[in-house]
Design a protein around this motif. Structure first.
Motif, PDB file in Angstrom:
ATOM      1  N   GLN A 121       0.832  -1.197   0.000  1.00  0.00           N
ATOM      2  CA  GLN A 121       0.000   0.000   0.000  1.00  0.00           C
ATOM      3  C   GLN A 121       0.869   1.249   0.000  1.00  0.00           C
ATOM      4  OE1 GLN A 121      -2.198  -0.567   3.606  1.00  0.00           O
ATOM      5  NE2 GLN A 121      -3.476  -2.206   2.781  1.00  0.00           N
ATOM      6  N   SER A 122       0.328   2.360  -0.514  1.00  0.00           N
ATOM      7  CA  SER A 122       1.050   3.628  -0.485  1.00  0.00           C
ATOM      8  C   SER A 122       0.539   4.469   0.688  1.00  0.00           C
ATOM      9  CB  SER A 122       0.840   4.394  -1.795  1.00  0.00           C
ATOM     10  OG  SER A 122      -0.531   4.681  -1.991  1.00  0.00           O
ATOM     11  N   LEU A 123       1.389   5.405   1.148  1.00  0.00           N
ATOM     12  CA  LEU A 123       1.041   6.218   2.311  1.00  0.00           C
ATOM     13  C   LEU A 123       0.500   7.601   1.942  1.00  0.00           C
ATOM     14  CD1 LEU A 123       3.976   5.409   4.770  1.00  0.00           C
ATOM     15  CD2 LEU A 123       1.590   4.769   5.001  1.00  0.00           C
ATOM     16  N   SER A 124       0.854   8.118   0.791  1.00  0.00           N
ATOM     17  CA  SER A 124       0.402   9.450   0.342  1.00  0.00           C
ATOM     18  C   SER A 124       0.690  10.525   1.393  1.00  0.00           C
ATOM     19  CB  SER A 124      -1.104   9.439   0.012  1.00  0.00           C
ATOM     20  OG  SER A 124      -1.387   8.514  -1.003  1.00  0.00           O
ATOM     21  N   LEU A 125       1.950  10.655   1.744  1.00  0.00           N
ATOM     22  CA  LEU A 125       2.352  11.609   2.773  1.00  0.00           C
ATOM     23  C   LEU A 125       2.651  12.974   2.160  1.00  0.00           C
ATOM     24  CD1 LEU A 125       4.814   9.244   4.635  1.00  0.00           C
ATOM     25  CD2 LEU A 125       2.491   9.832   5.340  1.00  0.00           C
ATOM     26  N   PRO A 126       2.338  14.057   2.886  1.00  0.00           N
ATOM     27  CA  PRO A 126       2.648  15.396   2.371  1.00  0.00           C
ATOM     28  C   PRO A 126       4.138  15.717   2.521  1.00  0.00           C
ATOM     29  CG  PRO A 126       1.626  15.562   4.535  1.00  0.00           C
ATOM     30  CD  PRO A 126       1.567  14.110   4.158  1.00  0.00           C
ATOM     31  N   PHE A 127       4.693  16.431   1.536  1.00  0.00           N
ATOM     32  CA  PHE A 127       6.098  16.833   1.589  1.00  0.00           C
ATOM     33  C   PHE A 127       6.370  17.801   2.743  1.00  0.00           C
ATOM     34  CE2 PHE A 127       7.091  16.111  -3.211  1.00  0.00           C
ATOM     35  CZ  PHE A 127       7.019  14.732  -2.995  1.00  0.00           C
ATOM     36  N   SER A 128       5.330  18.468   3.217  1.00  0.00           N
ATOM     37  CA  SER A 128       5.508  19.475   4.267  1.00  0.00           C
ATOM     38  C   SER A 128       5.995  18.879   5.588  1.00  0.00           C
ATOM     39  CB  SER A 128       4.185  20.212   4.516  1.00  0.00           C
ATOM     40  OG  SER A 128       3.165  19.306   4.907  1.00  0.00           O
ATOM     41  N   LEU A 129       5.970  17.563   5.726  1.00  0.00           N
ATOM     42  CA  LEU A 129       6.424  16.933   6.956  1.00  0.00           C
ATOM     43  C   LEU A 129       7.938  17.045   7.139  1.00  0.00           C
ATOM     44  CD1 LEU A 129       4.321  13.626   6.934  1.00  0.00           C
ATOM     45  CD2 LEU A 129       4.037  15.571   8.473  1.00  0.00           C
ATOM     46  N   LEU A 142      11.300   1.101   8.827  1.00  0.00           N
ATOM     47  CA  LEU A 142      11.678  -0.088   9.582  1.00  0.00           C
ATOM     48  C   LEU A 142      11.752  -1.327   8.700  1.00  0.00           C
ATOM     49  CD1 LEU A 142       9.775   0.179  12.985  1.00  0.00           C
ATOM     50  CD2 LEU A 142      11.892   1.274  12.250  1.00  0.00           C
ATOM     51  N   GLY A 143      11.093  -1.286   7.542  1.00  0.00           N
ATOM     52  CA  GLY A 143      11.175  -2.400   6.609  1.00  0.00           C
ATOM     53  C   GLY A 143      12.425  -2.290   5.744  1.00  0.00           C
ATOM     54  N   TYR A 144      12.632  -3.297   4.922  1.00  0.00           N
ATOM     55  CA  TYR A 144      13.789  -3.269   4.026  1.00  0.00           C
ATOM     56  C   TYR A 144      13.394  -3.881   2.687  1.00  0.00           C
ATOM     57  CZ  TYR A 144      14.233  -8.209   5.375  1.00  0.00           C
ATOM     58  OH  TYR A 144      13.982  -9.528   5.600  1.00  0.00           O
ATOM     59  N   GLY A 145      14.215  -3.631   1.679  1.00  0.00           N
ATOM     60  CA  GLY A 145      13.909  -4.179   0.363  1.00  0.00           C
ATOM     61  C   GLY A 145      12.663  -3.549  -0.230  1.00  0.00           C
ATOM     62  N   LYS A 146      11.868  -4.367  -0.885  1.00  0.00           N
ATOM     63  CA  LYS A 146      10.687  -3.871  -1.589  1.00  0.00           C
ATOM     64  C   LYS A 146       9.698  -3.178  -0.660  1.00  0.00           C
ATOM     65  CE  LYS A 146      10.821  -7.296  -5.322  1.00  0.00           C
ATOM     66  NZ  LYS A 146      10.108  -8.431  -5.980  1.00  0.00           N
ATOM     67  N   SER A 147       9.579  -3.653   0.574  1.00  0.00           N
ATOM     68  CA  SER A 147       8.580  -3.071   1.478  1.00  0.00           C
ATOM     69  C   SER A 147       8.911  -1.627   1.837  1.00  0.00           C
ATOM     70  CB  SER A 147       8.459  -3.913   2.755  1.00  0.00           C
ATOM     71  OG  SER A 147       9.635  -3.824   3.537  1.00  0.00           O
ATOM     72  N   ALA A 148      10.187  -1.241   1.754  1.00  0.00           N
ATOM     73  CA  ALA A 148      10.589   0.124   2.101  1.00  0.00           C
ATOM     74  C   ALA A 148      10.686   1.032   0.883  1.00  0.00           C
ATOM     75  CB  ALA A 148      11.938   0.100   2.823  1.00  0.00           C
ATOM     76  N   PHE A 149      10.536   0.485  -0.308  1.00  0.00           N
ATOM     77  CA  PHE A 149      10.799   1.258  -1.520  1.00  0.00           C
ATOM     78  C   PHE A 149       9.932   2.509  -1.619  1.00  0.00           C
ATOM     79  CE2 PHE A 149       9.972   2.324  -5.966  1.00  0.00           C
ATOM     80  CZ  PHE A 149      11.258   2.493  -6.435  1.00  0.00           C
ATOM     81  N   GLY A 150       8.623   2.372  -1.359  1.00  0.00           N
ATOM     82  CA  GLY A 150       7.714   3.506  -1.519  1.00  0.00           C
ATOM     83  C   GLY A 150       8.043   4.653  -0.581  1.00  0.00           C
TER      84      GLY A 150
END
Length: 278
Positions: free
Chosen positions: A202-210, A220-228
């Motif tokens: 899933q994607s998180l859609s976080l604002p750049f303003s953070l 905390l994940g690694y590999g593909k799970s952390a890519f997004g």
């Protein structure tokens, strides 16, 4: 001739796990012969699978990953403070008296990876923690202990975030906000993603303003799970964006030391895995 001791990692799914490779690499540093395997156990079969594993007197320890960390904690006869704080366990040791002792090394591994490997002094940082599951609870306590100036916890279910903040009990430094308010809560110089979004695709859609200036982002994940999340952090202008591969190696080292009484050198193992992942 004595038989090699048995160790394992339990998860569902688990075929992707690097833990067997990491523990074998650590064992080679000391000339230790051991068996370490990955065991796929569905939630309904988990408790029986763990008890069956530990019925073998040569089975001395196990690691636990999604979705079993809470269930592992519940199976233990005794728990360390770190496990109790998190309410989850990623390590169980089979003690000489037959009891199972639960520990959680996730938070300590996160801080060690940030401070020792990536040279980040956490003191004075305004940190944002995304997520409030077991990994987030371990991370929250360790970030707090490491001296972050403030810790803001945001989760889609606000009650879980509130429970972490209430447990730490320092409202001047640790507080919560609603997920819908992410675009309006200001900026941070450390953002830790402890959600399962990447693992679930899933994607998180976080604002750049953070992101504050010179911000560090860590998944905390690694590999593909952390890519997004890592891709978002880089696009948002983070100074540093890391996945959790180093944390994985560090928590494995903590477990190895618990079981064998020897502290492995993590850096060559981390570098080898990083080359494989590139």
């Amino acid at each position: 001739m004595s038989r090699p001791l048995n160790f394992a990692v339990f998860g569902h799914p688990i075929a992707h796990s690097l833990s067997p490779q990491i523990h074998q690499a650590f064992a080679r540093q000391f000339g230790i012969e051991l068996q370490y395997r990955a065991i796929d156990a569905a939630p309904g079969e988990f408790a029986d699978a763990v008890r069956r594993f530990f019925r073998d007197e040569d089975s001395r320890g196990a690691n636990f990953t999604l979705p079993h960390k809470s269930a592992a904690f519940a199976l233990a006869d005794e728990c360390t403070q770190a496990a109790t704080r998190a309410g989850t366990a990623n390590v169980i040791t089979h003690l000489a008296n037959g009891r199972l002792s639960a520990h959680n090394t996730d938070g300590a591994a996160l801080v060690r990876d940030l401070t020792d490997r990536h040279d980040l002094d956490l003191r004075g940082h305004d940190a944002l923690l995304l997520g409030a599951g077991g990994a987030a609870r371990a991370a929250a306590w360790s970030l707090f202990d490491a001296g972050v100036q403030s810790l803001t916890i945001v989760n889609r279910s606000p009650e879980a975030a509130d429970a972490i903040a209430d447990a730490i009990g320092e409202p001047s430094r640790v507080h919560t906000r609603y997920w819908e308010d992410l675009a309006n809560i200001g900026s941070f110089d450390l953002i830790v993603n402890a959600t399962s979004a990447g693992t679930l695709g899933q994607s998180l859609s976080l604002p750049f303003s953070l992101l504050g200036s010179r911000a560090t982002c860590y998944d905390l994940g690694y590999g593909k799970s952390a890519f997004g999340f890592v891709a978002w952090a880089r696009a948002a202008g983070a100074r540093y964006a890391y996945d959790g591969l180093g944390m994985l190696v560090e928590q494995a080292a903590d477990a190895f030391e618990l079981w064998h009484g020897k502290r492995p050198d993590t850096e060559p193992v981390y570098q080898s895995l990083r080359v494989q992942a590139s």
